[in-house]
Design a protein around this motif. Sequence first.
Motif, mmCIF file in Angstrom:
data_model
loop_
_atom_site.group_PDB
_atom_site.id
_atom_site.type_symbol
_atom_site.label_atom_id
_atom_site.label_comp_id
_atom_site.label_asym_id
_atom_site.label_seq_id
_atom_site.Cartn_x
_atom_site.Cartn_y
_atom_site.Cartn_z
ATOM 1 N N GLY A 37 -25.425 0.716 22.661
ATOM 2 C CA GLY A 37 -24.402 0.447 23.670
ATOM 3 C C GLY A 37 -24.440 1.364 24.867
ATOM 4 O O GLY A 37 -23.539 1.326 25.711
ATOM 5 N N GLY A 38 -25.450 2.213 24.964
ATOM 6 C CA GLY A 38 -25.563 3.132 26.093
ATOM 7 C C GLY A 38 -25.633 4.564 25.628
ATOM 8 O O GLY A 38 -25.709 4.861 24.426
ATOM 9 N N THR A 39 -25.584 5.485 26.577
ATOM 10 C CA THR A 39 -25.687 6.901 26.248
ATOM 11 C C THR A 39 -24.333 7.576 26.120
ATOM 12 O O THR A 39 -24.249 8.709 25.652
ATOM 13 C CB THR A 39 -26.515 7.633 27.325
ATOM 14 O OG1 THR A 39 -25.939 7.377 28.618
ATOM 15 C CG2 THR A 39 -27.955 7.146 27.322
ATOM 16 N N THR A 40 -23.260 6.898 26.535
ATOM 17 C CA THR A 40 -21.915 7.441 26.374
ATOM 18 C C THR A 40 -21.272 6.819 25.140
ATOM 19 O O THR A 40 -21.073 5.610 25.075
ATOM 20 C CB THR A 40 -21.043 7.160 27.607
ATOM 21 O OG1 THR A 40 -21.660 7.750 28.764
ATOM 22 C CG2 THR A 40 -19.648 7.732 27.432
ATOM 23 N N MET A 41 -20.971 7.644 24.135
ATOM 24 C CA MET A 41 -20.471 7.121 22.860
ATOM 25 C C MET A 41 -19.780 8.225 22.077
ATOM 26 O O MET A 41 -19.818 9.406 22.455
ATOM 27 C CB MET A 41 -21.642 6.577 22.046
ATOM 28 C CG MET A 41 -22.605 7.656 21.580
ATOM 29 S SD MET A 41 -23.958 7.034 20.557
ATOM 30 C CE MET A 41 -25.069 6.505 21.858
ATOM 31 N N ASP A 42 -19.142 7.826 20.979
ATOM 32 C CA ASP A 42 -18.610 8.798 20.025
ATOM 33 C C ASP A 42 -19.749 9.264 19.135
ATOM 34 O O ASP A 42 -20.451 8.458 18.527
ATOM 35 C CB ASP A 42 -17.509 8.161 19.168
ATOM 36 C CG ASP A 42 -16.270 7.793 19.975
ATOM 37 O OD1 ASP A 42 -16.065 8.415 21.018
ATOM 38 O OD2 ASP A 42 -15.535 6.887 19.549
ATOM 39 N N CYS A 43 -19.929 10.548 19.044
ATOM 40 C CA CYS A 43 -21.029 11.097 18.254
ATOM 41 C C CYS A 43 -20.817 10.771 16.773
ATOM 42 O O CYS A 43 -19.735 11.043 16.222
ATOM 43 C CB CYS A 43 -21.109 12.606 18.448
ATOM 44 S SG CYS A 43 -22.394 13.393 17.436
ATOM 45 N N PRO A 44 -21.820 10.188 16.104
ATOM 46 C CA PRO A 44 -21.668 9.883 14.675
ATOM 47 C C PRO A 44 -21.586 11.124 13.803
ATOM 48 O O PRO A 44 -21.172 11.042 12.646
ATOM 49 C CB PRO A 44 -22.944 9.085 14.367
ATOM 50 C CG PRO A 44 -23.925 9.468 15.418
ATOM 51 C CD PRO A 44 -23.115 9.751 16.643
ATOM 52 N N ALA A 45 -21.939 12.308 14.343
ATOM 53 C CA ALA A 45 -21.906 13.542 13.550
ATOM 54 C C ALA A 45 -20.589 14.292 13.725
ATOM 55 O O ALA A 45 -19.900 14.588 12.750
ATOM 56 C CB ALA A 45 -23.077 14.444 13.932
ATOM 57 N N CYS A 46 -20.206 14.580 14.985
ATOM 58 C CA CYS A 46 -18.998 15.378 15.223
ATOM 59 C C CYS A 46 -17.798 14.544 15.659
ATOM 60 O O CYS A 46 -16.660 15.031 15.673
ATOM 61 C CB CYS A 46 -19.268 16.471 16.257
ATOM 62 S SG CYS A 46 -19.582 15.845 17.943
ATOM 63 N N GLY A 47 -18.016 13.286 16.044
ATOM 64 C CA GLY A 47 -16.929 12.398 16.423
ATOM 65 C C GLY A 47 -16.462 12.533 17.851
ATOM 66 O O GLY A 47 -15.632 11.736 18.317
ATOM 67 N N ALA A 48 -16.944 13.521 18.580
ATOM 68 C CA ALA A 48 -16.510 13.732 19.962
ATOM 69 C C ALA A 48 -17.199 12.734 20.892
ATOM 70 O O ALA A 48 -18.356 12.375 20.691
ATOM 71 C CB ALA A 48 -16.834 15.156 20.396
ATOM 72 N N GLU A 49 -16.474 12.291 21.914
ATOM 73 C CA GLU A 49 -17.055 11.373 22.887
ATOM 74 C C GLU A 49 -17.776 12.156 23.969
ATOM 75 O O GLU A 49 -17.286 13.203 24.430
ATOM 76 C CB GLU A 49 -15.976 10.496 23.526
ATOM 77 C CG GLU A 49 -16.545 9.486 24.515
ATOM 78 C CD GLU A 49 -15.457 8.630 25.164
ATOM 79 O OE1 GLU A 49 -15.809 7.815 26.043
ATOM 80 O OE2 GLU A 49 -14.284 8.788 24.804
ATOM 81 N N GLY A 50 -18.913 11.653 24.377
ATOM 82 C CA GLY A 50 -19.655 12.320 25.437
ATOM 83 C C GLY A 50 -20.889 11.546 25.812
ATOM 84 O O GLY A 50 -21.232 10.544 25.192
ATOM 85 N N LYS A 51 -21.546 12.009 26.848
ATOM 86 C CA LYS A 51 -22.772 11.361 27.321
ATOM 87 C C LYS A 51 -23.976 12.062 26.712
ATOM 88 O O LYS A 51 -24.224 13.239 26.990
ATOM 89 C CB LYS A 51 -22.841 11.408 28.845
ATOM 90 C CG LYS A 51 -24.062 10.691 29.426
ATOM 91 C CD LYS A 51 -24.038 10.732 30.939
ATOM 92 C CE LYS A 51 -25.285 10.091 31.524
ATOM 93 N NZ LYS A 51 -25.399 8.665 31.170
#
Length: 301
Positions: A37-51
Amino acid sequence: MTKRGPSASPEFSVREFFTRFPDEAACLDHIMIVRFGGTTMDCPACGAEGKFHKLRDRRVYACPHCLHQIAPTANTILHDTRTPLVSWFYAMYLFCTTRHGVSGKELQRQLGVTYKTAYRIGMQIRKLTEKADTFDALLSGHVEMDEAYVGGRRSGGKRGRGAPGKTIVMGMIERGGRMAVEVIPNVKKETLRNVVLDNIEPGSVVSTDELMSYGLLTGDGYQHGTVKHGAKEYSFYDYRLGETFHVNTVEGFWRLFKASIRSTHVQISGKHMARYLSEFTFRANHRERVNGMFDLLVGAL
């Protein structure tokens, strides 16, 4: 939307392709968009949103917070490939824009790789076409059905049904819709019955030639019309059903497929016949838009 004139460039021309995918980074970004879905997402490891940012010299993106890494090409046919992604994308583009297929030698010339690499790329893309061309619904409406005998070197002797060294393939085309193909071991009644039940919705209208094994269709609830090629009959209208029976569409597909084997591929073994059939069926089912066909292949990675 501006209507294209008859002499306009194709919907997805070579120039447009290289504008869209000029380098490795553009291809990798596109795979990231398709798969995640792109490079901006919720990290599957830490859960934080970022690019997620791309790591230099690696086909990997990293989370800006915990540095968790995502490899867009992992678990795809591009995993660990040393061939540039632009070459893979261009090979997929060639498969979408041709009518007669792309041989290994043609890929070798176009991509500047060895024949072994070119052959492998071609076979992997054919696997993609099978994965991308999946439909849940059965064929319905009016379906044309016809078998063909393909492959095998022949010098004289019998042609068509009963010819030695041939692979038997069955084609089914929904008029105004999609098609399905299948390699079959023989044309016995039980074999054809299983093919029909697996691919065509009961109650559909079915056109076939006069092969006796097709006689099972009426008993299974299909409205069956037979075109008697032996009597030089190629089409007839049934006033009771209000349907014109012929198998001209599916026979046209087989003519194209056989011509492609003779001209482009020279010969196809029975072992790989299903993959080549998947390639041609994929193009037949999505021929309206080259751009959409290409994106389906990338989406199937």
